[in-house]
Design a protein around this motif. Structure first.
Motif, mmCIF file in Angstrom:
data_model
loop_
_atom_site.group_PDB
_atom_site.id
_atom_site.type_symbol
_atom_site.label_atom_id
_atom_site.label_comp_id
_atom_site.label_asym_id
_atom_site.label_seq_id
_atom_site.Cartn_x
_atom_site.Cartn_y
_atom_site.Cartn_z
ATOM 1 N N ALA A 35 0.835 -1.214 0.000
ATOM 2 C CA ALA A 35 0.000 0.000 0.000
ATOM 3 C C ALA A 35 0.865 1.258 0.000
ATOM 4 N N ALA A 36 1.960 1.229 0.780
ATOM 5 C CA ALA A 36 2.850 2.400 0.843
ATOM 6 C C ALA A 36 3.541 2.636 -0.495
ATOM 7 N N VAL A 37 3.868 1.545 -1.186
ATOM 8 C CA VAL A 37 4.487 1.667 -2.509
ATOM 9 C C VAL A 37 3.477 2.224 -3.509
ATOM 10 N N LEU A 38 2.264 1.678 -3.486
ATOM 11 C CA LEU A 38 1.238 2.156 -4.435
ATOM 12 C C LEU A 38 0.915 3.635 -4.180
ATOM 13 N N ALA A 39 1.044 4.074 -2.923
ATOM 14 C CA ALA A 39 0.740 5.475 -2.596
ATOM 15 C C ALA A 39 1.773 6.437 -3.179
ATOM 16 N N LEU A 40 2.900 5.902 -3.632
ATOM 17 C CA LEU A 40 3.923 6.762 -4.253
ATOM 18 C C LEU A 40 3.575 7.114 -5.691
ATOM 19 N N ASN A 41 2.595 6.420 -6.241
ATOM 20 C CA ASN A 41 2.243 6.607 -7.652
ATOM 21 C C ASN A 41 1.814 8.051 -7.919
ATOM 22 N N ALA A 42 2.539 8.717 -8.777
ATOM 23 C CA ALA A 42 2.170 10.081 -9.156
ATOM 24 C C ALA A 42 2.125 10.136 -10.673
ATOM 25 N N PRO A 43 1.066 10.666 -11.243
ATOM 26 C CA PRO A 43 1.004 10.709 -12.703
ATOM 27 C C PRO A 43 2.109 11.599 -13.253
ATOM 28 N N VAL A 44 2.714 11.177 -14.352
ATOM 29 C CA VAL A 44 3.750 11.963 -15.011
ATOM 30 C C VAL A 44 3.133 12.489 -16.303
ATOM 31 N N SER A 45 3.156 13.801 -16.485
ATOM 32 C CA SER A 45 2.488 14.360 -17.658
ATOM 33 C C SER A 45 3.333 14.140 -18.914
ATOM 34 N N VAL A 46 2.674 14.117 -20.054
ATOM 35 C CA VAL A 46 3.336 13.923 -21.345
ATOM 36 C C VAL A 46 3.474 15.298 -21.998
ATOM 37 N N PRO A 47 4.722 15.799 -22.105
ATOM 38 C CA PRO A 47 4.901 17.142 -22.664
ATOM 39 C C PRO A 47 4.630 17.165 -24.164
ATOM 40 N N ASP A 48 4.307 18.321 -24.685
ATOM 41 C CA ASP A 48 4.113 18.487 -26.129
ATOM 42 C C ASP A 48 4.586 19.894 -26.485
ATOM 43 N N THR A 49 5.922 20.039 -26.565
ATOM 44 C CA THR A 49 6.524 21.363 -26.742
ATOM 45 C C THR A 49 6.648 21.755 -28.211
ATOM 46 N N GLY A 50 6.440 20.802 -29.104
ATOM 47 C CA GLY A 50 6.669 21.077 -30.521
ATOM 48 C C GLY A 50 8.048 20.628 -30.989
ATOM 49 N N SER A 51 8.904 20.208 -30.052
ATOM 50 C CA SER A 51 10.243 19.714 -30.399
ATOM 51 C C SER A 51 10.434 18.341 -29.770
ATOM 52 N N LEU A 52 10.831 17.370 -30.574
ATOM 53 C CA LEU A 52 11.071 16.021 -30.041
ATOM 54 C C LEU A 52 12.106 16.074 -28.923
ATOM 55 N N ARG A 53 13.205 16.777 -29.179
ATOM 56 C CA ARG A 53 14.267 16.836 -28.182
ATOM 57 C C ARG A 53 13.761 17.435 -26.869
ATOM 58 N N ASP A 54 13.024 18.544 -26.960
ATOM 59 C CA ASP A 54 12.557 19.188 -25.736
ATOM 60 C C ASP A 54 11.537 18.313 -25.007
ATOM 61 N N ASP A 55 10.708 17.604 -25.773
ATOM 62 C CA ASP A 55 9.768 16.673 -25.133
ATOM 63 C C ASP A 55 10.526 15.603 -24.359
ATOM 64 N N LEU A 56 11.564 15.027 -24.982
ATOM 65 C CA LEU A 56 12.348 13.972 -24.321
ATOM 66 C C LEU A 56 13.043 14.517 -23.074
ATOM 67 N N VAL A 57 13.663 15.699 -23.218
ATOM 68 C CA VAL A 57 14.379 16.275 -22.076
ATOM 69 C C VAL A 57 13.400 16.571 -20.938
ATOM 70 N N GLU A 58 12.253 17.164 -21.283
ATOM 71 C CA GLU A 58 11.307 17.518 -20.216
ATOM 72 C C GLU A 58 10.832 16.266 -19.470
ATOM 73 N N CYS A 59 10.538 15.219 -20.210
ATOM 74 C CA CYS A 59 10.152 13.942 -19.594
ATOM 75 C C CYS A 59 11.275 13.382 -18.727
ATOM 76 N N ALA A 60 12.460 13.365 -19.285
ATOM 77 C CA ALA A 60 13.584 12.724 -18.604
ATOM 78 C C ALA A 60 14.005 13.515 -17.366
ATOM 79 N N MET A 61 13.753 14.818 -17.362
ATOM 80 C CA MET A 61 14.164 15.635 -16.208
ATOM 81 C C MET A 61 13.376 15.262 -14.945
ATOM 82 N N HIS A 62 12.305 14.523 -15.127
ATOM 83 C CA HIS A 62 11.630 13.912 -13.970
ATOM 84 C C HIS A 62 12.643 13.264 -13.024
#
Lengths: 204, 204
Positions: free
Chosen positions: A67-94
């Protein structure tokens, strides 16, 4: 001790804050004491409640840790900046955002995960999967736009930065730094996805 | 118990087999019982010797575990097949060869490594570094031959498969399979190193 008394009359609502405090205490104890050092007694004390209040909600330690592990679940948003590179970087910076709490909890469970399929499943669903799924969604978005070939092994490539982050936190006790993340995007992910290297001067 | 008696006369040579048996026993116990469960008494018993024989050689548990980790060090050869792809695959297949013993020992030490710089250093030198160094040597060999640009971030790219192997063993208790390794070489390493994807029909 602000526990509900065990003589709580029927119908009186339980304090919803107790469950949240207990799950946070479990996460804290896993990080500082490890799985073996996380006892129901220590959890109850850290949460300012009693063992009975814990056992009313969870059948035991295994159930509570899931239960404590499942409570860590936080949705990660999917960026859409118009640039593949920036989308990847924004996601990965998580993985550089300092909240390595989930990964530290995961690291504390490594000795147990191989023997407990339910715990492995919970850890994967709550900690491992969400940020990888966001990277997969970014890649699929750019496959639909024609910038990436549909033949590319999406999951394999989406897993590289999460795996590097896991190794960094478990072995070196620190999150990936932003330079390593942007280097991985420019020199590994972009060539693998498109055949072209990214420019490290575009960002950061 | 084939221990040297504590009344061993000066000048009588120690049984060199005892040290090797003790270090193997430490590795076995780390894998099955974890760091906390690896006691000097259990090590001595598993090695068929006495605690005194252990303490004559090592000052204590920390010292003994470092020695057991360093004893895992096995040189990894640098292939030279005439093909960059085959060199990379041959190097990377180290991680599929079933000898996950070193990685399992490493996984057992994760809770300690962050707090013990000497242990981190020993684990890195004996377990983490040798196979990565072989991949780095392969890449540098092909940079000298002009097949790879000297600008490529060698260490970053050489670390991808070792990191994936570490994640697989620690999280899923299994070594990387050969298909994943050749996919990583063809779809990640080769594009990152040369801009060209490998052909998965070339090998395996």
């Amino acid at each position: 001790m602000e526990d509900e008394p065990s003589s709580r009359p029927a119908g009186r609502p339980r304090d919803p804050g107790v469950a949240a405090r207990v799950l946070t205490a479990v996460q804290d104890l896993l990080i500082t004491n490890g799985y073996a050092g996380t006892t129901i007694a220590a959890v109850a004390q850290a949460a300012g409640t009693g063992k009975a209040a814990v056992y009313r909600r969870w059948s035991g330690k295994a159930d509570l840790v899931v239960a404590a592990v499942l409570a860590l679940n936080a949705p990660v948003s999917v960026p859409d900046t118009g640039s593949l590179r920036d989308d990847l970087v924004e996601c990965a910076m998580h993985y550089a955002r300092g909240d390595e709490r989930a990964t530290r909890v995961l690291a504390s469970l490594l000795s147990e995960i191989g023997h407990d399929p339910q715990l492995f499943d919970a850890a994967n669903r709550a900690i491992g999967r969400p940020p990888v799924a966001a990277l997969v969604a970014v890649i699929e978005q750019w496959v639909r736009r024609g910038a990436i070939s549909a033949d590319v092994p999406t999951e394999l490539i989406a897993g590289i930065i999460p795996t590097a982050a896991f190794g960094s936190v478990t072995l070196r006790q620190r999150t990936l730094d932003t330079q390593t993340i942007s280097d991985l995007v420019d020199h590994v992910l972009l060539p693998a996805l498109t055949g072209a290297h990214g420019s490290s001067t575009q960002l950061l």
